[in-house]
Design a protein around this motif. Structure first.
Motif, PDB file in Angstrom:
ATOM      1  N   GLN A 178       0.807  -1.219   0.000  1.00  0.00           N
ATOM      2  CA  GLN A 178       0.000   0.000   0.000  1.00  0.00           C
ATOM      3  C   GLN A 178       0.843   1.275   0.000  1.00  0.00           C
ATOM      4  OE1 GLN A 178      -2.422  -1.550   3.446  1.00  0.00           O
ATOM      5  NE2 GLN A 178      -4.103  -0.730   2.212  1.00  0.00           N
ATOM      6  N   GLY A 179       2.172   1.107  -0.063  1.00  0.00           N
ATOM      7  CA  GLY A 179       3.043   2.270  -0.220  1.00  0.00           C
ATOM      8  C   GLY A 179       3.499   2.926   1.060  1.00  0.00           C
ATOM      9  N   ASP A 180       3.268   2.298   2.210  1.00  0.00           N
ATOM     10  CA  ASP A 180       3.661   2.893   3.483  1.00  0.00           C
ATOM     11  C   ASP A 180       4.954   2.225   3.978  1.00  0.00           C
ATOM     12  OD1 ASP A 180       3.931   3.848   6.062  1.00  0.00           O
ATOM     13  OD2 ASP A 180       1.775   3.856   6.456  1.00  0.00           O
ATOM     14  N   HIS A 181       6.090   2.785   3.616  1.00  0.00           N
ATOM     15  CA  HIS A 181       7.382   2.201   3.970  1.00  0.00           C
ATOM     16  C   HIS A 181       7.651   2.297   5.469  1.00  0.00           C
ATOM     17  CE1 HIS A 181       9.489   1.534   0.003  1.00  0.00           C
ATOM     18  NE2 HIS A 181       8.335   2.083  -0.360  1.00  0.00           N
ATOM     19  N   THR A 182       7.211   3.365   6.074  1.00  0.00           N
ATOM     20  CA  THR A 182       7.470   3.547   7.508  1.00  0.00           C
ATOM     21  C   THR A 182       6.776   2.461   8.322  1.00  0.00           C
ATOM     22  OG1 THR A 182       7.684   5.942   7.213  1.00  0.00           O
ATOM     23  CG2 THR A 182       7.249   5.142   9.451  1.00  0.00           C
ATOM     24  N   GLU A 183       5.503   2.232   8.015  1.00  0.00           N
ATOM     25  CA  GLU A 183       4.765   1.203   8.743  1.00  0.00           C
ATOM     26  C   GLU A 183       5.294  -0.183   8.398  1.00  0.00           C
ATOM     27  OE1 GLU A 183       0.256   0.149   8.398  1.00  0.00           O
ATOM     28  OE2 GLU A 183       0.518   1.464  10.137  1.00  0.00           O
ATOM     29  N   ALA A 184       5.678  -0.388   7.161  1.00  0.00           N
ATOM     30  CA  ALA A 184       6.236  -1.685   6.761  1.00  0.00           C
ATOM     31  C   ALA A 184       7.497  -1.993   7.556  1.00  0.00           C
ATOM     32  CB  ALA A 184       6.538  -1.687   5.271  1.00  0.00           C
ATOM     33  N   LEU A 185       8.370  -0.989   7.702  1.00  0.00           N
ATOM     34  CA  LEU A 185       9.601  -1.192   8.468  1.00  0.00           C
ATOM     35  C   LEU A 185       9.296  -1.440   9.943  1.00  0.00           C
ATOM     36  CD1 LEU A 185      12.667  -1.276   8.534  1.00  0.00           C
ATOM     37  CD2 LEU A 185      12.684   1.218   8.776  1.00  0.00           C
ATOM     38  N   ARG A 186       8.296  -0.752  10.483  1.00  0.00           N
ATOM     39  CA  ARG A 186       7.931  -0.948  11.894  1.00  0.00           C
ATOM     40  C   ARG A 186       7.459  -2.376  12.130  1.00  0.00           C
ATOM     41  NH1 ARG A 186       3.213  -0.219  14.879  1.00  0.00           N
ATOM     42  NH2 ARG A 186       2.079   0.625  13.091  1.00  0.00           N
ATOM     43  N   TYR A 187       6.603  -2.881  11.256  1.00  0.00           N
ATOM     44  CA  TYR A 187       6.101  -4.247  11.428  1.00  0.00           C
ATOM     45  C   TYR A 187       7.209  -5.282  11.219  1.00  0.00           C
ATOM     46  CZ  TYR A 187       1.209  -2.728  11.597  1.00  0.00           C
ATOM     47  OH  TYR A 187       0.011  -2.168  11.951  1.00  0.00           O
ATOM     48  N   ALA A 188       8.035  -5.065  10.204  1.00  0.00           N
ATOM     49  CA  ALA A 188       9.119  -6.018   9.949  1.00  0.00           C
ATOM     50  C   ALA A 188      10.092  -6.064  11.124  1.00  0.00           C
ATOM     51  CB  ALA A 188       9.846  -5.651   8.658  1.00  0.00           C
ATOM     52  N   THR A 189      10.377  -4.899  11.702  1.00  0.00           N
ATOM     53  CA  THR A 189      11.268  -4.838  12.860  1.00  0.00           C
ATOM     54  C   THR A 189      10.657  -5.577  14.049  1.00  0.00           C
ATOM     55  OG1 THR A 189      12.130  -2.709  12.103  1.00  0.00           O
ATOM     56  CG2 THR A 189      12.515  -3.289  14.414  1.00  0.00           C
ATOM     57  N   ALA A 190       9.336  -5.433  14.222  1.00  0.00           N
ATOM     58  CA  ALA A 190       8.656  -6.166  15.300  1.00  0.00           C
ATOM     59  C   ALA A 190       8.783  -7.667  15.090  1.00  0.00           C
ATOM     60  CB  ALA A 190       7.188  -5.753  15.363  1.00  0.00           C
ATOM     61  N   GLY A 191       8.687  -8.111  13.826  1.00  0.00           N
ATOM     62  CA  GLY A 191       8.855  -9.533  13.533  1.00  0.00           C
ATOM     63  C   GLY A 191      10.246 -10.033  13.868  1.00  0.00           C
ATOM     64  N   ILE A 192      11.260  -9.228  13.567  1.00  0.00           N
ATOM     65  CA  ILE A 192      12.641  -9.610  13.883  1.00  0.00           C
ATOM     66  C   ILE A 192      12.857  -9.628  15.391  1.00  0.00           C
ATOM     67  CG2 ILE A 192      15.055  -8.918  13.640  1.00  0.00           C
ATOM     68  CD1 ILE A 192      14.237  -7.665  10.924  1.00  0.00           C
ATOM     69  N   THR A 193      12.211  -8.705  16.083  1.00  0.00           N
ATOM     70  CA  THR A 193      12.342  -8.652  17.545  1.00  0.00           C
ATOM     71  C   THR A 193      11.784  -9.923  18.181  1.00  0.00           C
ATOM     72  OG1 THR A 193      12.144  -6.233  17.493  1.00  0.00           O
ATOM     73  CG2 THR A 193      11.744  -7.336  19.610  1.00  0.00           C
ATOM     74  N   VAL A 194      10.653 -10.388  17.667  1.00  0.00           N
ATOM     75  CA  VAL A 194      10.053 -11.619  18.188  1.00  0.00           C
ATOM     76  C   VAL A 194      10.918 -12.827  17.851  1.00  0.00           C
ATOM     77  CG1 VAL A 194       8.068 -13.179  17.999  1.00  0.00           C
ATOM     78  CG2 VAL A 194       7.708 -10.710  18.116  1.00  0.00           C
ATOM     79  N   ASP A 195      11.434 -12.863  16.611  1.00  0.00           N
ATOM     80  CA  ASP A 195      12.240 -14.006  16.158  1.00  0.00           C
ATOM     81  C   ASP A 195      13.365 -13.484  15.280  1.00  0.00           C
ATOM     82  OD1 ASP A 195      13.363 -16.273  15.134  1.00  0.00           O
ATOM     83  OD2 ASP A 195      11.545 -17.055  14.177  1.00  0.00           O
ATOM     84  N   PRO A 196      14.550 -13.302  15.827  1.00  0.00           N
ATOM     85  CA  PRO A 196      15.673 -12.756  15.049  1.00  0.00           C
ATOM     86  C   PRO A 196      16.047 -13.598  13.834  1.00  0.00           C
ATOM     87  CG  PRO A 196      16.140 -12.690  17.400  1.00  0.00           C
ATOM     88  CD  PRO A 196      14.906 -13.519  17.237  1.00  0.00           C
ATOM     89  N   THR A 197      15.631 -14.865  13.785  1.00  0.00           N
ATOM     90  CA  THR A 197      15.972 -15.733  12.652  1.00  0.00           C
ATOM     91  C   THR A 197      14.901 -15.727  11.563  1.00  0.00           C
ATOM     92  OG1 THR A 197      14.893 -17.709  13.567  1.00  0.00           O
ATOM     93  CG2 THR A 197      17.160 -17.265  14.261  1.00  0.00           C
ATOM     94  N   ARG A 219      13.307 -15.102   8.449  1.00  0.00           N
ATOM     95  CA  ARG A 219      13.796 -14.554   7.181  1.00  0.00           C
ATOM     96  C   ARG A 219      12.790 -13.629   6.495  1.00  0.00           C
ATOM     97  NH1 ARG A 219      14.559 -16.396   1.644  1.00  0.00           N
ATOM     98  NH2 ARG A 219      16.430 -15.401   0.804  1.00  0.00           N
ATOM     99  N   PRO A 220      11.495 -13.978   6.428  1.00  0.00           N
ATOM    100  CA  PRO A 220      10.558 -13.050   5.771  1.00  0.00           C
ATOM    101  C   PRO A 220      10.545 -11.667   6.411  1.00  0.00           C
ATOM    102  CG  PRO A 220       9.548 -15.205   6.008  1.00  0.00           C
ATOM    103  CD  PRO A 220      10.829 -15.251   6.783  1.00  0.00           C
ATOM    104  N   SER A 221      10.616 -11.598   7.728  1.00  0.00           N
ATOM    105  CA  SER A 221      10.641 -10.288   8.386  1.00  0.00           C
ATOM    106  C   SER A 221      11.886  -9.513   7.979  1.00  0.00           C
ATOM    107  CB  SER A 221      10.601 -10.452   9.910  1.00  0.00           C
ATOM    108  OG  SER A 221       9.350 -10.966  10.329  1.00  0.00           O
TER     109      SER A 221
END
Length: 772
Positions: free
Chosen positions: A371-390, A392-394
């Motif tokens: 949907q074109g929202d890079h800021t929110e995309a990065l926030r969600y992806a970072t949350a995914g990495i925080t939950v599971d650092p391994t 890969r999709p995040s």
């Protein structure tokens, strides 16, 4: 309209192009043996939960209600009425006994022509174990020898029949024997088969047709029994026979009601076949409202590309707030039909559970990016990495969201907009090279001075429409954009996420350039949405070029006749790379290497039941090809390295791996130009080396490979991954191509020149259309 130089080859059925084996089970069924057959079907599903092939039911007197009961137990029933009078001319031991008369009807199986392998099962059998070994058989007519008569005669209760026996010639032999009476009359169909074969059959282990008589005296059924056969007059559903209680107990384990059977299948472990999950799961969910089963059914729908069906099944049950997994699957399904706000709500609920949170956050990141929202995309992806650092999709979505878009340097009125799949770092090498190569077909400047990039997977919204309409034209392509399950969306049902209303408001010329219809053999576009979107696109396009004649025929079949002529041939520009790259120089010398590429996306559609066979054949091929040069694995994507791992683990063969997914475009072209031969399974593992003048052999597991080879009039440069003599054919063809390498390279150049003539002619039309 410019005519194309190469003549369109007739398009053949996808299975004929890929060589993928069509396998079916078959039984003769009548009302008397219906209870046995229903139990057989249940046992087959429960003992082999990952197997779902067509099941041919030969019949003569089944009632509609009986047929409905059969269909309830299997999603791929194929009914074939037997030609019962055909066997009246056969000499029989008891001409008036109706059971004797019906005993011959199973021979109608040899009149089936739609399959490569047919496995017959008597209706007094029950399946207890794994049948994978039977599904992998590829030669001869296989059966278990008779218990009482030694190795020379077969028991016809189970037959594994290959295509050479499914022929008019073999049927003529059966008819001649049956009409002459020159066989054991009291053995009926089995007597005829033994008389005709005279011992010439492939011997199977007795566990695949373990006859009840082996258990006389109430012996237990051996643990390794795969199929138990209740031979003799007394059948379990008729009361059974004294002295066989343990065997009959095995049969009764599968004498279940439909509801109990459905529940038993759905409670099985992993590896359930998606068609069976859907077939048994839908009535189970309708009856019980079982949320976990609804999730399984929805996941099966998603795996099959049926995204709206996945939404429907999960929307029809009440999902508790704390059941994260169903919320995540529903969010995935809703996202896939472009119901983004609803999807977001479901995925946020799924983030509450630690074991589902990373996947849910990655999907939220993906959706925000779409949907074109890079800021929110990065926030969600970072949350995914925080939950599971391994996870890969995040990480991938974090990289994509954090990427700085290139600054456009040209003025809008001088630019062309370009809808394409722009591949990330470590993505598929072919897709990485493709957008630049498409642009080269329009001129040497591939930079943002001349081009405005539109990522196909991003939602095409009002802002994107305004940017495109500010340019002087829109190019869409190339690549296999017509495929339903790569970044699915509900707006178009193909890779470009464009709503019809916005497509219709594009007011600059549209050129669809070298796009492919990329459905696999066995994959289809089930929704009308794709057809409707395709119709709008063709109507709006000033130029509509597809990259092979196979795609042209597939697309024309979806269009009204008056639009057929708008669909023309435009080869993939990667196939004419030598003509497009400024200052191209063919290599003075080549490395003494042979590069092999194998693809593993949608492996079930590529290999069917033949992967172990494919791997063994490739092991032999790699050994033999080593005589002609060093054999290396070239990996277009990370998954492509699997062949090297599997060859080392299963066959002790080590093969160097070239990580082409890490290469820049010039490195990709250079490597392929310097090798002697490429044996590739991916489309661009054939088209790119061909485009830089290197001989190729295609490992065909997708129709597009055969389409390309037919277009260049070299079908002999392809070998099916299912070929019975895969290793021998690969080595033989490699030897032929390498014997006079200069001559072979000249042939590649000549074939390429024909594609270049088509491209040049189309370029002349495009210059007029786009005003360049």
């Amino acid at each position: 309209m410019t005519t194309n130089t190469l003549t369109a080859a007739p398009v053949t059925d996808a299975a004929a192009l890929t060589g993928k084996r069509r396998i079916a089970f078959a039984s003769y069924v009548d009302e008397n043996y219906l209870p046995g057959f229903l139990t057989l079907l249940r046992s087959l599903a429960l003992s082999n939960p990952s197997v779902c092939e067509d099941f041919v039911v030969l019949y003569d007197d089944l009632r509609p209600g009986s047929i409905a009961r059969i269909r309830a137990l299997h999603p791929r029933i194929v009914l074939k009425r037997v030609n019962d009078t055909h066997y009246d001319a056969y000499k029989k031991g008891d001409q008036d006994n109706y059971l004797v008369r019906k005993a011959y009807f199973i021979l109608d199986v040899f009149r089936i022509r739609e399959y490569d392998t047919v496995i017959t099962l008597d209706t007094d059998m029950v399946v207890l174990g794994d049948l994978r070994e039977l599904l992998e058989l590829r030669e001869g007519l296989a059966a278990v020898p008779q218990f009482f008569y030694g190795q020379h005669k077969l028991n016809s209760g189970l037959l594994v029949i290959q295509r050479e026996y499914l022929s008019d010639a073999f049927c003529a032999k059966l008819d001649k024997c049956g009409r002459s009476g020159d066989y054991e009359l009291d053995k009926h169909d089995q007597g005829i088969l033994n008389a005709v074969l005279d011992g010439d059959f492939v011997r199977l282990d007795p566990r695949f047709n373990f006859v009840k008589r082996r258990l006389s005296g109430d012996l237990p059924v051996p643990d390794d029994t795969a199929i138990l056969h209740f031979t003799g007059r007394h059948k379990p559903w008729q009361g059974g026979e004294a002295g066989y209680s343990q065997a009959e107990d095995k049969w009764r384990e599968y004498e279940l009601s439909d509801a109990a059977f459905q529940a038993a299948y759905l409670e099985s472990g992993g590896g359930l076949h998606h068609d069976l999950v859907v077939h048994f799961g839908i009535p189970h969910v309708q009856r019980t409202g079982d949320v976990e089963v609804a999730r399984k059914v929805a996941a099966a729908h998603i795996a099959n590309g049926d995204y709206q069906d996945a939404v429907d099944i999960l929307s029809g049950v009440r999902i508790p707030l704390d059941e994260a997994w169903p919320h995540e699957v529903l969010g995935h399904a809703l996202m896939s039909v472009s119901r983004y706000e609803e999807a977001k709500a479901q995925l946020l609920l799924a983030t509450a559970a630690p074991n589902r949170a990373a996947t849910a956050y990655a999907r939220l990141a993906q959706m925000a990016w779409v949907q074109g929202d890079h800021t929110e995309a990065l926030r969600y992806a970072t949350a995914g990495i925080t939950v599971d650092p391994t996870h890969r999709p995040s990480r991938l979505w974090a990289q994509r969201a954090a990427a700085v878009p290139s600054q456009e340097r040209g003025s809008a009125e001088d630019q062309l907009a370009h809808v394409a799949f722009y591949m990330d770092r470590q993505g598929n090498a072919g897709d990485k090279l493709l957008p630049e190569t498409v642009r080269l077909a329009f001129g040497p400047d591939t930079t943002s001075r001349r081009w405005h990039s539109v990522h196909a997977h991003r939602l095409f919204d009002e802002a994107a429409l305004e940017r495109v309409n500010a340019r002087r034209g829109l190019v869409i392509g190339g690549g296999g954009l017509f495929i339903p399950d790569t970044m699915p969306n509900g707006n178009s049902a193909w890779q470009w996420n464009v709503p019809d209303a916005l497509l219709n408001r594009i007011d600059v010329p549209i050129a669809v350039f070298a796009v492919g219809f990329n459905a696999f053999d066995g994959q289809s576009y089930r929704a009308n949405r794709f057809r409707e979107s395709l119709l709008h696109l063709v109507e709006r396009s000033a130029f509509f070029g597809l990259r092979n004649h196979g795609s042209i025929e597939k697309v024309r079949a979806m269009l009204p006749a008056h639009l057929h002529d708008k669909v023309r041939f435009q080869p993939c520009p990667t196939t004419v790379m030598r003509q497009l790259v400024a200052g191209w120089q063919d290599p003075a010398e080549r490395d003494d290497t042979i590069l092999i590429n194998a693809a593993y996306d949608r492996a079930g559609l590529r290999f069917g039941h033949d992967y172990a066979y494919f791997l063994a054949q490739m092991a032999q091929a790699v050994r033999d090809l080593g005589k002609f040069g060093e054999v290396k694995c070239v990996a277009h994507s990370l998954d492509d390295e699997k062949i090297a791992f599997d060859l080392r683990r299963e066959h002790g063969i080590s093969m160097p791996v070239i990580p082409m997914y890490d290469f820049e475009n010039d490195e990709i072209r250079d490597l392929y130009a310097r090798t002697k031969l490429v044996i590739g399974m991916r489309g661009h593992a054939g088209m790119i080396p061909f485009g830089v003048g290197t001989p190729i052999i295609s490992l065909i597991s997708h129709p597009k490979m055969a389409y390309f080879l037919r277009d260049i009039e070299r079908p002999e440069w392809g070998v099916s991954v299912h070929d019975r003599h895969l290793a021998a054919r690969l080595v033989e063809r490699a030897k032929d191509l390498l014997a006079d390498h200069a001559k072979t390279v000249a042939d590649v150049h000549g074939r390429q020149q024909e594609l270049w003539k088509v491209t040049e002619a189309n370029a002349a039309d495009l210059r007029v259309i786009l005003g360049s």
